[in-house]
Scaffold this active site. Structure first.
Site, PDB file in Angstrom:
ATOM      1  N   TYR A   1     -15.273  -5.009  -4.246  1.00  0.00           N
ATOM      2  CA  TYR A   1     -15.039  -6.199  -3.414  1.00  0.00           C
ATOM      3  C   TYR A   1     -14.445  -7.299  -4.280  1.00  0.00           C
ATOM      4  O   TYR A   1     -14.914  -7.528  -5.391  1.00  0.00           O
ATOM      5  CB  TYR A   1     -16.348  -6.702  -2.801  1.00  0.00           C
ATOM      6  CG  TYR A   1     -16.509  -6.278  -1.357  1.00  0.00           C
ATOM      7  CD1 TYR A   1     -15.553  -6.646  -0.412  1.00  0.00           C
ATOM      8  CD2 TYR A   1     -17.594  -5.516  -0.944  1.00  0.00           C
ATOM      9  CE1 TYR A   1     -15.685  -6.255   0.910  1.00  0.00           C
ATOM     10  CE2 TYR A   1     -17.731  -5.119   0.374  1.00  0.00           C
ATOM     11  CZ  TYR A   1     -16.769  -5.491   1.301  1.00  0.00           C
ATOM     12  OH  TYR A   1     -16.889  -5.110   2.604  1.00  0.00           O
TER      13      TYR A   1
ATOM     14  N   GLU B   1     -13.156 -10.666  -2.783  1.00  0.00           N
ATOM     15  CA  GLU B   1     -12.729 -11.807  -1.964  1.00  0.00           C
ATOM     16  C   GLU B   1     -12.320 -12.970  -2.853  1.00  0.00           C
ATOM     17  O   GLU B   1     -12.994 -13.270  -3.848  1.00  0.00           O
ATOM     18  CB  GLU B   1     -13.866 -12.299  -1.063  1.00  0.00           C
ATOM     19  CG  GLU B   1     -14.052 -11.471   0.182  1.00  0.00           C
ATOM     20  CD  GLU B   1     -15.170 -10.474   0.032  1.00  0.00           C
ATOM     21  OE1 GLU B   1     -15.402 -10.012  -1.115  1.00  0.00           O
ATOM     22  OE2 GLU B   1     -15.812 -10.172   1.052  1.00  0.00           O
TER      23      GLU B   1
ATOM     24  N   ASP C   1      10.960 -11.291   8.906  1.00  0.00           N
ATOM     25  CA  ASP C   1      10.152 -10.095   8.696  1.00  0.00           C
ATOM     26  C   ASP C   1      11.118  -8.978   8.306  1.00  0.00           C
ATOM     27  O   ASP C   1      11.841  -8.450   9.152  1.00  0.00           O
ATOM     28  CB  ASP C   1       9.408  -9.767   9.998  1.00  0.00           C
ATOM     29  CG  ASP C   1       8.623  -8.463   9.920  1.00  0.00           C
ATOM     30  OD1 ASP C   1       8.777  -7.725   8.924  1.00  0.00           O
ATOM     31  OD2 ASP C   1       7.859  -8.168  10.862  1.00  0.00           O
TER      32      ASP C   1
ATOM     33  N   THR D   1       6.323  -5.168   4.972  1.00  0.00           N
ATOM     34  CA  THR D   1       5.358  -4.121   4.651  1.00  0.00           C
ATOM     35  C   THR D   1       5.881  -3.402   3.405  1.00  0.00           C
ATOM     36  O   THR D   1       7.040  -3.565   3.023  1.00  0.00           O
ATOM     37  CB  THR D   1       5.195  -3.118   5.817  1.00  0.00           C
ATOM     38  OG1 THR D   1       6.484  -2.704   6.247  1.00  0.00           O
ATOM     39  CG2 THR D   1       4.436  -3.735   6.962  1.00  0.00           C
TER      40      THR D   1
ATOM     41  N   LYS E   1       7.701   1.200   3.902  1.00  0.00           N
ATOM     42  CA  LYS E   1       8.902   1.709   4.582  1.00  0.00           C
ATOM     43  C   LYS E   1       9.979   1.975   3.513  1.00  0.00           C
ATOM     44  O   LYS E   1       9.756   2.800   2.651  1.00  0.00           O
ATOM     45  CB  LYS E   1       9.333   0.710   5.663  1.00  0.00           C
ATOM     46  CG  LYS E   1       8.245   0.538   6.737  1.00  0.00           C
ATOM     47  CD  LYS E   1       8.718  -0.310   7.891  1.00  0.00           C
ATOM     48  CE  LYS E   1       7.688  -0.386   8.997  1.00  0.00           C
ATOM     49  NZ  LYS E   1       6.769  -1.522   8.864  1.00  0.00           N
TER      50      LYS E   1
ATOM     51  N   ARG F   1       0.648   1.862   2.253  1.00  0.00           N
ATOM     52  CA  ARG F   1       0.621   1.077   3.497  1.00  0.00           C
ATOM     53  C   ARG F   1      -0.024  -0.271   3.185  1.00  0.00           C
ATOM     54  O   ARG F   1      -1.233  -0.377   3.063  1.00  0.00           O
ATOM     55  CB  ARG F   1      -0.176   1.811   4.572  1.00  0.00           C
ATOM     56  CG  ARG F   1       0.286   3.223   4.808  1.00  0.00           C
ATOM     57  CD  ARG F   1      -0.263   3.793   6.083  1.00  0.00           C
ATOM     58  NE  ARG F   1       0.531   3.359   7.194  1.00  0.00           N
ATOM     59  CZ  ARG F   1       1.676   3.927   7.577  1.00  0.00           C
ATOM     60  NH1 ARG F   1       2.150   4.975   6.933  1.00  0.00           N
ATOM     61  NH2 ARG F   1       2.353   3.463   8.591  1.00  0.00           N
TER      62      ARG F   1
HETATM   63  N1  DSN Z   1       5.579   1.113  13.484  1.00  0.00           N
HETATM   64  C1  DSN Z   1       6.594   0.421  12.714  1.00  0.00           C
HETATM   65  C2  DSN Z   1       7.944   0.996  12.957  1.00  0.00           C
HETATM   66  O1  DSN Z   1       7.998   2.186  13.160  1.00  0.00           O
HETATM   67  O2  DSN Z   1       8.944   0.297  12.938  1.00  0.00           O
HETATM   68  C3  DSN Z   1       6.563  -1.028  12.898  1.00  0.00           C
HETATM   69  O3  DSN Z   1       5.277  -1.493  12.912  1.00  0.00           O
END
Ligand code: DSN
Length: 447
Positions: free
Chosen positions: A80, A82, A227, A254, A257, A263
């Site tokens: 933990y 925080e 984003d 994120t 990707k 993730r």
């Molecule tokens: N699920 C993602 C995507 O496939 O673009 C976005 O959150």
């Protein structure tokens, strides 16, 4: 918030032989899982086989590095922490402070930003933390319409964010290769007075002119937020535009990707917003950060700083162009008549007289993974929409290049055009799997 000088050097550990220790560690843990929970082990092993045998074309997916899998499966999951480096609410933070500081400093270097928060658990809490940092319920955000490419958290009516804030949605012009009409956007902004002008997408195959969004935001005194989750790896390497270069205030992404990490998520901003963003993530929205993910993000960002990562990003774009051209040559109608990034959306109803659900299923049957996708102002519902979405990051990670993209484009078109031909489908599946076995998936452990 970093409140005192941090020691970012890697602490000495008891791993006296770092070359052999990780292998032993991985073997021991996997052997133990196999013996003690064969059901879960079997599912993981099955997924490994699936990932290896088929072509992954979902544009938001990728194959991460072996080093990321190691960090993400590490003992940081026990801890933990925080708070932020140098200012925690629990003891024993020597190594968490070290790893989080490395991740922050690398994020700042990769994206050329003044401040980075690496704790948001994934894409949705990442965006929620930004809205909640600056807005009160009912405040207005200008965001991209879901069917035109925006994300659920950009104000889709089904999301809690859509209920909490007043999202005003802008659209693209399908007749003009999906461009955005910025004169119209300026008028909408002046009429609705948003506090945030938000851009970013999950199914928009074009790049943005960020300076146009900034001009609109400045005219109404709004904060600019981008984003870049889908294109994080492409922005990191400079092969697509970086919103900070146009003076953006906040950029979120994120990490799993095109960036090819675990993730997780990054919220990056100008220093003037650092305190508000950090407080909004913790204690505003979340408790203990997932330090094993932060360790894996640090590894990912270290990789993104290496020259090979830029080569990969350049190849993603080349592959997407060739895949899009091959599909269009074979009669597929793409919603923006081409692509500027890593993805494309096929209108499968117009092209092949199949809805997106049918197209996804038939491609799955030949080991090509895509996802059903709504198209701009889709008359069909999201579970049976009018298209499918494809992208090239995962195939590029495996080392596939232009010749493979031509093959894949031809397989997709012939499969969607020949759904009744069982013999053709069987032959295509065989060819797909044969090709895939020539391109190893990084990080696979069990198989
Ligand atoms: N699920 C993602 C995507 O496939 O673009 C976005 O959150």
């Amino acid at each position: 918030m970093v409140t005192k000088k941090q020691n970012t050097s890697i602490p000495k550990t008891s791993l006296q032989n770092p070359k052999s220790a990780p292998k032993q560690f991985i073997d021991r843990n996997w052997k133990s899982l196999k013996k003690n929970d064969p059901e879960v082990f079997g599912a993981i092993s099955g997924e490994e086989q699936r990932e290896r045998k088929g072509i992954e074309l979902i544009p938001s997916e990728n194959y991460t590095y072996a080093e990321v899998l190691a960090a993400n499966g590490s003992i940081f999951t026990n801890k933990y922490s925080e708070g932020y480096p140098g200012k925690r609410y629990y003891g024993g933070q020597e190594y968490t402070d070290c790893i989080e500081t490395i991740a922050i400093e690398r994020a700042k270097k990769v994206f050329r930003c003044e401040h980075a928060n690496v704790q948001a658990l994934s894409g949705s809490p990442m965006n929620q933390a930004v809205y909640l940092a600056f807005l009160k319920p009912g405040d207005t955000i200008l965001g991209m319409d879901l069917s035109h490419g925006g994300h659920l958290t950009h104000g889709a009516v089904v999301s809690h964010m859509g209920a909490l804030f007043n999202f005003v949605r802008y659209k693209t012009d399908p007749e003009n290769s999906g461009q955005i009409d910025f004169d119209a956007l300026m008028k909408t902004a002046k009429r609705t007075k948003p506090k945030i002008v938000l851009c970013g997408y999950t199914s928009y195959p074009r790049d943005y002119r960020y300076e146009d969004f900034k001009r609109v935001a400045d005219a109404v005194g709004a904060i600019t937020m981008a984003d870049i989750s889908h294109i994080g790896g492409l922005v990191a390497t400079g092969v697509m535009s970086n919103p900070f270069d146009s003076g953006f205030d906040i950029v979120t992404t994120t990490t799993h990707k095109s960036l090819r990490g675990p993730r997780g998520a990054l919220i990056m901003c100008k220093s003037q917003y650092a305190g508000r963003i950090d407080k909004s993530v913790f204690p505003g929205l979340q408790g203990g950060p997932h330090m094993q993910t932060i360790a894996a993000i640090a590894v990912t960002l270290g990789k993104a700083l290496q020259p090979q990562f830029r080569d990969y990003a350049v190849q993603i774009l080349k592959n997407a162009k060739v895949l899009a051209e091959t599909l269009m040559k074979n009669g597929a109608k793409l919603i923006t008549n081409g692509t500027d990034n890593h993805m494309m959306v096929i209108d499968t109803v117009k092209s092949f007289n199949l809805d997106g659900k049918q197209a996804e299923a038939i491609l799955d049957a030949v080991s090509i993974t895509t996802n059903k996708q709504i198209i701009p102002d889709d008359p069909n519902p999201p579970l049976k929409p009018s298209g499918i979405r494809l992208g090239t990051p995962a195939a590029t990670t495996r080392g596939m290049k232009e010749p493979e993209m031509v093959k894949i484009g031809n397989w997709i078109s012939r499969t969607l055009a020949g759904t009744q031909d069982e013999k053709l489908l069987r032959a295509t599946k065989k060819e797909v799997e044969k090709l895939c076995l020539k391109f190893p998936v990084p990080g696979l452990i069990l198989s």
